[in-house]
Design a protein around this motif. Structure first.
Motif, short mmCIF file in Angstrom:
data_model
loop_
_atom_site.label_atom_id
_atom_site.label_comp_id
_atom_site.label_asym_id
_atom_site.label_seq_id
_atom_site.Cartn_x
_atom_site.Cartn_y
_atom_site.Cartn_z
N LEU A 116 133.26 80.49 -48.49
CA LEU A 116 134.31 79.53 -47.39
C LEU A 116 133.80 80.32 -46.28
CD1 LEU A 116 137.26 79.66 -49.73
CD2 LEU A 116 136.03 77.41 -48.84
N ASP A 145 127.63 72.19 -48.84
CA ASP A 145 128.95 71.33 -48.71
C ASP A 145 129.84 71.46 -49.87
OD1 ASP A 145 127.83 70.37 -46.58
OD2 ASP A 145 126.50 68.67 -47.01
N ARG A 146 129.26 71.18 -51.25
CA ARG A 146 130.35 71.46 -52.22
C ARG A 146 129.67 72.28 -53.38
NH1 ARG A 146 133.71 66.50 -54.37
NH2 ARG A 146 134.77 67.67 -55.89
N SER A 194 142.86 78.16 -49.66
CA SER A 194 143.13 77.00 -48.61
C SER A 194 143.82 77.28 -47.38
CB SER A 194 144.02 75.89 -49.30
OG SER A 194 143.38 75.64 -50.56
N LYS A 233 132.48 73.36 -47.59
CA LYS A 233 133.30 72.90 -47.25
C LYS A 233 134.26 72.34 -48.45
CE LYS A 233 130.81 70.34 -43.64
NZ LYS A 233 129.42 70.48 -44.03
N THR A 234 133.90 72.38 -49.72
CA THR A 234 134.55 71.65 -50.72
C THR A 234 134.13 72.83 -51.62
OG1 THR A 234 134.59 69.57 -50.19
CG2 THR A 234 135.14 70.04 -52.37
N ASP A 256 140.18 74.41 -43.03
CA ASP A 256 139.22 73.19 -42.85
C ASP A 256 138.38 72.88 -44.18
OD1 ASP A 256 140.08 72.93 -40.23
OD2 ASP A 256 138.45 74.48 -39.61
N SER A 257 138.64 73.68 -45.16
CA SER A 257 137.76 73.58 -46.33
C SER A 257 138.82 73.18 -47.34
CB SER A 257 137.06 74.96 -46.84
OG SER A 257 136.20 75.28 -46.05
N THR A 258 138.29 72.46 -48.46
CA THR A 258 139.31 72.23 -49.75
C THR A 258 138.75 72.74 -50.85
OG1 THR A 258 138.92 69.69 -48.78
CG2 THR A 258 139.59 69.98 -51.11
#
Ligand code: SKM
Length: 282
Positions: free
Chosen positions: A146, A127-128, A171, A151-152, A176-178
């Motif tokens: 990614l 997730d991060r 990006s 996600k982040t 959809d990811s940060t």
């Protein structure tokens, strides 16, 4: 019918690389005639921009393909007839297969890291993720993270401009990811939020001893991946294990890129676990 394979590794200072013996042993085990030659540009007195000439010479001499390393992974692009979509987006090629006289480029740094992550840290939460280092290898690793669904991604580099440029580019590929450029000063805030840490700087290599972050920032719930593999037990890997973290050592990516290149060169699957045990003996 291809009855034998002749491949090589082109780049600066590649003579001591472990990639040639990894490939050759896998070829031996599979009963192939498989030779893998280091083509060391430093020893040959050739500059990186002679990679096109080296490619054409290899084709003339019947090579099946080449791995490409520093400083040629970008320089090689202009000489290729075809480039895989992922390598094109990454802007870097480390594997060129020569087929019917044509040069076809791939990037197994990213796919090799993705495979390493899947096999060495199965089920790791993505997730991060905090990543240290946004250079060449770091770009491939970030792309793999990614692609694997991170996600982040917090991208830390000493060169703030480089981190910002990579973050913006990534990006764009993964809307959809940060992906955010960060500095080492942000780490005390970022690590408590992160599932895992990936390390892609030279710190921990024999010539750059030390750890790339304060080990106090690691918690047992973090997973930690290093891409430095000489030594295999970097200070980061040792420190993370001591904290109780799940750890992926740099050997997994080194093997992953080799296994994927072997398959691209031969059309045959390499056994990554067998390659890893051989790698650990080298
Ligand atoms: O991309 C890899 C390359 O295929 C082999 C290599 C090596 O053996 O030093 C390093 C990486 O650049």
């Amino acid at each position: 019918r291809t009855e034998s394979y002749l491949v090589g590794l082109v780049g600066d200072g590649v003579t001591p690389s472990l990639t040639p013996p990894m490939h050759e042993r896998e070829g031996d085990v599979q009963g192939l005639r498989y030779l893998y030659r280091p083509i060391d540009l430093l020893e040959l007195g050739l500059a990186g921009d002679s990679v096109g000439e080296v490619l054409r010479s290899a084709r003339t001499l019947g090579f099946n393909g080449l791995n490409i390393t520093h400083p040629c992974k970008q320089l090689v692009l202009q000489h290729l007839d075809e480039v895989s979509p992922d390598a094109r987006r990454l802007g870097a090629v480390n594997t060129v297969v020569i087929r019917d006289g044509r040069f076809i480029g791939h990037n197994t740094d990213f796919s090799g890291f993705a495979a390493a992550l899947a096999s060495g840290l199965p089920g790791a939460r993505l997730d991060r993720v905090v990543q240290l280092g946004a250079g060449g290898a770091g770009s491939a690793v970030a792309y793999a993270l990614l692609s694997a669904g991170a996600k982040t991604l917090d991208l830390v580099d000493m060169d703030a401009e480089r981190a910002a440029a990579r973050a913006e580019e990534l990006s764009g590929f993964f809307p959809d990811s940060t992906v955010t450029a960060r500095t080492t000063a942000d780490l005390p805030q970022l690590m408590p939020l992160a599932d895992g840490l990936v390390h892609c700087t030279p710190v921990g290599m024999a010539a750059h001893p030390g750890v790339p972050l304060d080990l106090e920032l690691l918690e047992s719930r973090h997973w930690v991946a290093d891409i430095v593999y000489r030594p295999i037990d970097t200070e980061l890997v040792q420190g993370a294990r001591a904290k109780g973290c799940d750890v992926l050592d740099g050997g997994r990516m080194a093997v992953g890129q080799a296994a994927d290149a072997f398959r691209i060169f031969t059309g045959l699957d390499a056994d990554p676990e067998r390659m890893r045990s051989h790698f650990l003996e080298l």
